[in-house]
Each structure stands twice: as C-alpha cells, then as structure tokens.
Design a protein around this motif. Structure first.
Motif, PDB file in Angstrom:
ATOM      1  N   THR A 135      37.013  48.475  23.873  1.00 50.27           N
ATOM      2  CA  THR A 135      35.711  48.671  24.499  1.00 50.27           C
ATOM      3  C   THR A 135      35.054  49.896  23.873  1.00 50.27           C
ATOM      4  O   THR A 135      35.701  50.687  23.200  1.00 50.27           O
ATOM      5  N   SER A 150      30.327  51.496  27.513  1.00 49.93           N
ATOM      6  CA  SER A 150      30.578  50.235  28.201  1.00 49.93           C
ATOM      7  C   SER A 150      30.440  50.371  29.716  1.00 49.93           C
ATOM      8  O   SER A 150      30.653  51.437  30.293  1.00 49.93           O
ATOM      9  N   LYS A 209      35.426  50.111  31.126  1.00 51.31           N
ATOM     10  CA  LYS A 209      36.291  50.391  29.975  1.00 51.31           C
ATOM     11  C   LYS A 209      37.712  49.870  30.153  1.00 51.31           C
ATOM     12  O   LYS A 209      38.387  49.553  29.170  1.00 51.31           O
ATOM     13  N   MET A 264      30.480  41.329  24.788  1.00 51.63           N
ATOM     14  CA  MET A 264      30.363  42.282  23.673  1.00 51.63           C
ATOM     15  C   MET A 264      29.271  41.855  22.713  1.00 51.63           C
ATOM     16  O   MET A 264      28.814  40.710  22.713  1.00 51.63           O
ATOM     17  N   TRP A 279      28.320  47.191  21.188  1.00 49.49           N
ATOM     18  CA  TRP A 279      28.921  47.591  22.454  1.00 49.49           C
ATOM     19  C   TRP A 279      29.942  46.540  22.859  1.00 49.49           C
ATOM     20  O   TRP A 279      29.890  45.396  22.396  1.00 49.49           O
ATOM     21  N   THR A 288      32.376  45.561  26.524  1.00 56.32           N
ATOM     22  CA  THR A 288      32.743  45.941  27.882  1.00 56.32           C
ATOM     23  C   THR A 288      33.577  44.861  28.556  1.00 56.32           C
ATOM     24  O   THR A 288      33.417  43.668  28.283  1.00 56.32           O
TER      25      THR A 288
END
Length: 224
Positions: free
Chosen positions: A142, A146, A149, A160, A171, A173
């Motif tokens: 991650t 995020s 995490k 993502m 990013w 998450t």
C-alpha cells in the motif's frame, strides 16, 4: 475445475466476429487465470489476472514488482493493438493469496462458480490504470496516502492505481472490515472519481453518509 491446469488465452476478433485478428497464450510453468480485460485510450489491451508461475511473463522494466512473491500473485499485463508486443507488465502481491479467493479457507464470499476469480481493471482518459481485487496477504503493498494501510480481516478488498507504464503505484489501499471483503468492479467518472463495487461479510465494513443500508444482517454476505 478451479484447479485444473491452464494458461491465459487472449483472442481478438473483428467487430462483426467473422475474423480472428490475433490469438496468443500468456503463461508460465504453473497455472494462471484471467479476470478482466480493458482497452486503454491508445488501443492497447490490459489484462488483469492471477498466476502461480514464478516465470510468468512480465515486462523487464517493471518497477512495481518484478518478482513472484509466492502462492497466488496478481498480474497486470499490457499488449499492443495487434497483440505482438508486451508493452508493460508486473506482478503485485504479498505473502498470501492475492487476487484469489480460496474455498479451502471457508470464505463466505465463495458462493457461485468462479467466485474465486473476480476482479476488474479500467483506465482514465490519460491511461492511468485502476484495479479492484482482493488479498489475504498481511504485507500487501500500500502507499503512504492510502485510505487503509493494514489488514483488518482475513480477506480485504484492494483498490489501486498504477501509472500507464506500470513503473509505480499512483496509490494503493486496502478496504474492508474485520471479516471477509473483496472488490469486484471499478469505474471512473468524468471527474476522476473512483467507484468500487464488491462483496462484504464484515459487520464493520466502512460506509459513510446517508446510505441505502447501514447494517449488515448477521450471517449474510452483502454487496457494497
């Protein structure tokens, strides 16, 4: 049938379905399964799936993850318009099963055939890649920005975004509660808002606002 030996097979047909334009295998020495396809703004084909193969073909310039991390790993590959060249490709995964629901662990999310493999891939107008899937890894990658995490349940949803060449995460998450959750579908609107759908068994799945449904009935899987 989920565990029968298989490779990914990709075929492209003419718009009226009368002509095969190209067809290719995609795989390594173990099993792999495709989940979702999407054509990006440059007419390249994105393929999202899972692989058990340590030698699954990814792009040599992959900077997200250039190695198989054990068990089921997610793969994301990009083929050019005529299927002749792998433009980009990467593994994504941690120390557990990624992009895969294992019925042997008793996940309530497995109900129908092929529930083991449900994920989605799309892009925005710039070609940035967006993925919805799931993970059982305690160290799934991650990013610092995020939403979530760390794992909360046995299986968490994953959402993502990658750069178009898969050189890095934009990013990444996790998303879930203290039980099993998975993301199945992802869409981007004209304002670059991200919409994610999936399934949850968590009583504390994160919801917000004046929602249609605010509580999960005990003993059932709900969509989100």
């Amino acid at each position: 049938p989920v565990y029968l030996a298989c490779d990914v097979s990709i075929s492209k047909y003419s718009p009226d379905g009368t002509k095969l334009l190209y067809a290719t295998y995609m795989g390594g020495s173990d099993d792999e399964y495709p989940h979702s396809l999407f054509v990006d703004p440059q007419n390249n084909l994105l393929i999202l799936g899972t692989t058990l193969s340590t030698n699954f073909p990814i792009h040599p310039d992959s900077n997200v993850q250039n190695f198989h991390n054990g068990g089921y790993d997610i793969f994301v590959n990009k083929l050019n318009n005529n299927g002749s060249t792998l433009i980009a490709g990467t593994f994504i995964g941690g120390n557990g099963s990624d992009g895969f629901q294992d019925e042997f662990v008793g996940s309530p999310l497995i109900y129908n055939y092929a529930d083991n493999y449900r994920g989605d891939i799309t892009t925005d107008e710039l070609g940035n890649i967006y993925i919805a899937t799931c993970t059982r890894s305690t160290n799934f990658p991650t990013t610092s920005n995020s939403f979530q995490k760390n794992n909360k349940g046995q299986t968490d949803a994953v959402v993502m975004s990658l750069t178009p060449n898969m050189s890095k995460f934009r990013w990444s998450t996790l998303f879930g509660g203290t039980d099993d959750d998975a993301a199945y579908s992802i869409k981007i609107d004209d304002s670059a808002h991200v919409y994610v759908g999936g399934g949850t068994y968590s009583m504390d799945f994160p919801i917000l606002g004046n929602t249609y449904k605010t509580a999960l009935p005990f003993g059932n899987v709900d969509g989100f």
